[in-house]
Design a protein around this motif. Sequence first.
Motif, PDB file in Angstrom:
ATOM      1  N   ILE A 188       4.267  25.359 -50.963  1.00  0.00           N
ATOM      2  CA  ILE A 188       5.181  24.293 -50.551  1.00  0.00           C
ATOM      3  C   ILE A 188       5.722  24.652 -49.175  1.00  0.00           C
ATOM      4  O   ILE A 188       6.281  25.739 -48.988  1.00  0.00           O
ATOM      5  CB  ILE A 188       6.365  24.119 -51.530  1.00  0.00           C
ATOM      6  N   PHE A 189       5.537  23.762 -48.207  1.00  0.00           N
ATOM      7  CA  PHE A 189       6.081  23.944 -46.867  1.00  0.00           C
ATOM      8  C   PHE A 189       7.130  22.860 -46.604  1.00  0.00           C
ATOM      9  O   PHE A 189       6.838  21.670 -46.737  1.00  0.00           O
ATOM     10  CB  PHE A 189       4.980  23.836 -45.807  1.00  0.00           C
ATOM     11  N   LEU A 190       8.328  23.273 -46.212  1.00  0.00           N
ATOM     12  CA  LEU A 190       9.382  22.314 -45.876  1.00  0.00           C
ATOM     13  C   LEU A 190       9.904  22.603 -44.471  1.00  0.00           C
ATOM     14  O   LEU A 190      10.176  23.765 -44.130  1.00  0.00           O
ATOM     15  CB  LEU A 190      10.558  22.389 -46.849  1.00  0.00           C
ATOM     16  N   GLU A 191      10.060  21.555 -43.673  1.00  0.00           N
ATOM     17  CA  GLU A 191      10.580  21.670 -42.304  1.00  0.00           C
ATOM     18  C   GLU A 191      11.485  20.466 -42.045  1.00  0.00           C
ATOM     19  O   GLU A 191      11.013  19.326 -42.012  1.00  0.00           O
ATOM     20  CB  GLU A 191       9.421  21.703 -41.305  1.00  0.00           C
ATOM     21  N   ASP A 264      14.223  21.127 -33.297  1.00  0.00           N
ATOM     22  CA  ASP A 264      13.146  20.731 -34.204  1.00  0.00           C
ATOM     23  C   ASP A 264      13.635  19.540 -35.029  1.00  0.00           C
ATOM     24  O   ASP A 264      14.298  19.708 -36.049  1.00  0.00           O
ATOM     25  CB  ASP A 264      12.765  21.906 -35.106  1.00  0.00           C
ATOM     26  N   HIS A 265      13.296  18.338 -34.579  1.00  0.00           N
ATOM     27  CA  HIS A 265      13.761  17.095 -35.208  1.00  0.00           C
ATOM     28  C   HIS A 265      12.802  16.606 -36.296  1.00  0.00           C
ATOM     29  O   HIS A 265      12.985  15.539 -36.863  1.00  0.00           O
ATOM     30  CB  HIS A 265      13.921  16.028 -34.116  1.00  0.00           C
ATOM     31  N   ARG A 266      11.786  17.378 -36.608  1.00  0.00           N
ATOM     32  CA  ARG A 266      10.775  16.955 -37.585  1.00  0.00           C
ATOM     33  C   ARG A 266      11.324  17.002 -39.013  1.00  0.00           C
ATOM     34  O   ARG A 266      12.246  17.745 -39.320  1.00  0.00           O
ATOM     35  CB  ARG A 266       9.537  17.851 -37.480  1.00  0.00           C
ATOM     36  N   LYS A 267      10.712  16.170 -39.872  1.00  0.00           N
ATOM     37  CA  LYS A 267      10.999  16.191 -41.308  1.00  0.00           C
ATOM     38  C   LYS A 267       9.651  16.210 -42.019  1.00  0.00           C
ATOM     39  O   LYS A 267       9.035  15.162 -42.208  1.00  0.00           O
ATOM     40  CB  LYS A 267      11.804  14.975 -41.766  1.00  0.00           C
ATOM     41  N   VAL A 268       9.200  17.391 -42.393  1.00  0.00           N
ATOM     42  CA  VAL A 268       7.853  17.557 -42.941  1.00  0.00           C
ATOM     43  C   VAL A 268       7.926  18.279 -44.284  1.00  0.00           C
ATOM     44  O   VAL A 268       8.614  19.281 -44.424  1.00  0.00           O
ATOM     45  CB  VAL A 268       6.958  18.362 -41.972  1.00  0.00           C
ATOM     46  N   LEU A 269       7.210  17.757 -45.245  1.00  0.00           N
ATOM     47  CA  LEU A 269       7.026  18.427 -46.538  1.00  0.00           C
ATOM     48  C   LEU A 269       5.549  18.375 -46.871  1.00  0.00           C
ATOM     49  O   LEU A 269       4.946  17.299 -46.905  1.00  0.00           O
ATOM     50  CB  LEU A 269       7.832  17.743 -47.636  1.00  0.00           C
ATOM     51  N   VAL A 270       4.937  19.540 -47.080  1.00  0.00           N
ATOM     52  CA  VAL A 270       3.520  19.632 -47.467  1.00  0.00           C
ATOM     53  C   VAL A 270       3.429  20.370 -48.790  1.00  0.00           C
ATOM     54  O   VAL A 270       4.026  21.445 -48.947  1.00  0.00           O
ATOM     55  CB  VAL A 270       2.684  20.376 -46.407  1.00  0.00           C
ATOM     56  N   ARG A 274      -2.339  18.813 -50.370  1.00  0.00           N
ATOM     57  CA  ARG A 274      -2.889  17.567 -50.915  1.00  0.00           C
ATOM     58  C   ARG A 274      -2.002  16.356 -50.602  1.00  0.00           C
ATOM     59  O   ARG A 274      -2.502  15.238 -50.471  1.00  0.00           O
ATOM     60  CB  ARG A 274      -3.095  17.677 -52.429  1.00  0.00           C
ATOM     61  N   VAL A 275      -0.680  16.554 -50.499  1.00  0.00           N
ATOM     62  CA  VAL A 275       0.218  15.462 -50.125  1.00  0.00           C
ATOM     63  C   VAL A 275       1.189  15.958 -49.052  1.00  0.00           C
ATOM     64  O   VAL A 275       1.520  17.147 -48.998  1.00  0.00           O
ATOM     65  CB  VAL A 275       1.034  14.893 -51.318  1.00  0.00           C
ATOM     66  N   ALA A 276       1.636  15.025 -48.202  1.00  0.00           N
ATOM     67  CA  ALA A 276       2.612  15.356 -47.164  1.00  0.00           C
ATOM     68  C   ALA A 276       3.572  14.186 -46.992  1.00  0.00           C
ATOM     69  O   ALA A 276       3.179  13.024 -47.136  1.00  0.00           O
ATOM     70  CB  ALA A 276       1.914  15.668 -45.841  1.00  0.00           C
ATOM     71  N   PHE A 277       4.824  14.518 -46.705  1.00  0.00           N
ATOM     72  CA  PHE A 277       5.866  13.518 -46.463  1.00  0.00           C
ATOM     73  C   PHE A 277       6.398  13.669 -45.040  1.00  0.00           C
ATOM     74  O   PHE A 277       6.479  14.779 -44.509  1.00  0.00           O
ATOM     75  CB  PHE A 277       7.059  13.733 -47.403  1.00  0.00           C
ATOM     76  N   THR A 278       6.812  12.550 -44.451  1.00  0.00           N
ATOM     77  CA  THR A 278       7.616  12.570 -43.236  1.00  0.00           C
ATOM     78  C   THR A 278       8.420  11.276 -43.166  1.00  0.00           C
ATOM     79  O   THR A 278       8.329  10.432 -44.055  1.00  0.00           O
ATOM     80  CB  THR A 278       6.768  12.785 -41.976  1.00  0.00           C
ATOM     81  N   GLY A 279       9.189  11.116 -42.109  1.00  0.00           N
ATOM     82  CA  GLY A 279      10.043   9.940 -41.958  1.00  0.00           C
ATOM     83  C   GLY A 279      11.418  10.356 -41.476  1.00  0.00           C
ATOM     84  O   GLY A 279      11.596  11.454 -40.928  1.00  0.00           O
ATOM     85  N   ASP A 475       7.511  14.253 -35.036  1.00  0.00           N
ATOM     86  CA  ASP A 475       6.251  13.967 -35.706  1.00  0.00           C
ATOM     87  C   ASP A 475       6.245  12.531 -36.215  1.00  0.00           C
ATOM     88  O   ASP A 475       7.304  11.902 -36.339  1.00  0.00           O
ATOM     89  CB  ASP A 475       6.012  14.929 -36.874  1.00  0.00           C
ATOM     90  N   ALA A 476       5.054  12.026 -36.504  1.00  0.00           N
ATOM     91  CA  ALA A 476       4.926  10.659 -37.021  1.00  0.00           C
ATOM     92  C   ALA A 476       3.537  10.478 -37.615  1.00  0.00           C
ATOM     93  O   ALA A 476       2.653  11.328 -37.462  1.00  0.00           O
ATOM     94  CB  ALA A 476       5.169   9.625 -35.917  1.00  0.00           C
TER      95      ALA A 476
END
Length: 528
Positions: A188-191, A264-270, A274-279, A475-476
Motif C-alpha cells: 500500500i502506497f499513500l501520498e 507535494d500537492h499530490r493525493k495518491v493511493l496505490v 492493481r488499483v490507484a486513487f487520486t483527486g 498529478d492527474a
Amino acid sequence: MSEKIKINKQATIEKGKKGFFGLVYGRTAVVVLLLVLQVIILMAGFFWLGEYMYYIYGGVTALAVLLVLFIINKRENPAFKLVWIILILLVPVFGAMLYLFVELQIGTKWMNARIQKLHQQMRRYTVQDQVVAQNLERENQQVAHLANYINRFGGYPAYQNTSAKFFPIGEDKFKEMVIQLEKAEKFIFLEYFIIHEGYMLNTVVDILKKKVKQGVEVRFMYDGMCSLALMPYRYPEELEKYGIQCRMFSPVKPALSTHQNNRDHRKVLVIDGRVAFTGGVNLADEYINQKVRFGHWKDTAIMIEGDAVRSFTLMFLEMWNLDKYKVIEDYDKYLSVNFQKTPDAGDGFVIPYGDNPLDREPVGELVYMDILNTANRYVHIMTPYLVLDNEMMTALTYAAKRGVEIIIIMPHIPDKWYAFVLAKTYYNELLDAGVHIYEYTPGFVHAKGFISDDVKAVVGTINLDFRSLYLHFEDAVYMYKNSAVADVERDFQETLKKCQKITQEDYKKQKLFNKLAGRVLRLLAPLM
C-alpha cells in the motif's frame, strides 16, 4: 451552577490554555520566530555596513540593471519576470539580493538533479506501448499528439485496458478507499498533501496497522507543511512503531530556503499495483463532510484499475526516494502485477501523469490548454482557485470567443479570503469574452476537473492557479473515450443546479475594499 456545567467549563478553559500554549511554544511559533530572526539579522547587516552603503548601493544598482536584462532574456513565464523586474527596480538593493538568493539556491538545484536522475532510472519502465500509440492515432491524431507530449516531456505513457470509477463526493471515495485497503495483499502506497487526525485518518491508519500485521508492505508519505499546525512533528516515528514506513516530504525547517516553496500537492493511493486513487480528497474530516468548514465541501476523486496503475506506482516511488540519493529501488518488485482484467470497450485511453515544478515544463497547464484549444462544443471546469497567467487567460477567452461553451464552477464560500478577492479580478475579462462563471452556493468547491465534448476529462489535484501550475508537485488522470467521462460531466451538470450564475452586475457589487485588495494582490499573484 451544576457540577456538570462546571466540569465542562473547566475542560473548555484547559483546552483553550492548551491551544494557546501549543501555539506559543509549539514548532510553528519556533519556525516563524527563527525565520523572522534571520530577516532581522540580514537587515542589521545593512545598517552595520552603513558607512559603505553609498558604494554598495551604487554597485547593487548596476547589478540590478544587469539582472533585469538577464530576467528579460530568461526562459520563464512573463508573469514571474514582471514581478521580479518591478521588485528589483523599486528596491534595487533588496530586490537584487533576494533574486540572487532565490536563483542560487543549492537545495532546489540538488532536488531537481535528483529528480532527473530518478526519471532516467524509470525511463525503461515508461516506454510507450506502440500498439496503444497506433490505436490512439487511429482514433484521434490530436489526442495522440498530446499523449506523445506527455510521454516525452513528463515521462508518462498512454494506456488501454484501464477502467475508471469517478467519485462525485469525498464520502464516496472514502467508502471505496476503505474497501480496497481491506483487500490489500502485497503493498500500500499513500501520498497526500494534507493529513489531520480525525475519523478519516484514524480509520485509514487502523487498517494500515492491521495490514502490516498481515505482512503487507505499507509506505505513507505526506507533505511537511502539515507539521506546522496539523500534525505532531514526530508523527512518522509514531507510525514506524507499528511497522508503517512513514516520512514527510520536505519538512518545514527554520531556515530561509526557496525549495520549501515547492510542496507535494499530490493525493495518491496505490494498492498492490492493481488499483490507484487520486483527486482532490486529502485525509482530513472536512473532505468527507465529517467536519463542517466553509459550508458543504464539494470534492471529486477517481479510481483506476488496470494497466495505467503502473504510472502511479512509479510516480509514488520517485517521490519516496527523492531525498535518498544512493537508494536504488527494486521497481520490478512493484510492477510485476497480474491485473486479471479483460479489455472493455468502455476503457478507451487513460493517461495518469505528474507535474514537476523544477523541470520548467508546465505539463499540467499545457494539458488544460490543449483541451481548451481543441474543444469543439464545450469545456466545463471546476476549480477552487482562479489565479491566471496570460497564457491561460488567452486560452479561456479565445475558446469562448470562437463559440465554445466555457463554464467555470467556483466556490461561493471560500477557504481563503485573499485568494477569493484575487480570483474575482479575473471575472470581468472572462465574462466579457463570454465565459460563464458560477459559484457553488452550498459552500466550498475543492474539485479540480476539466471535461470536454463528452469524450475528454481530467480529474486530479491541479488547480487553476500559479501554485499548482508552476510551484507544486501535482498529478492527474487524463481520460479519452473512457466511460467515466460521462460520469464526470453528469456530476458537473448536477453541481451546476446548486450554483448561482455570476453576472457583470454581481462583479460590480463587490465591496470597494475587496476590489482594491484584489488589484493589489494581483501584482503578487505569481507568488501566491
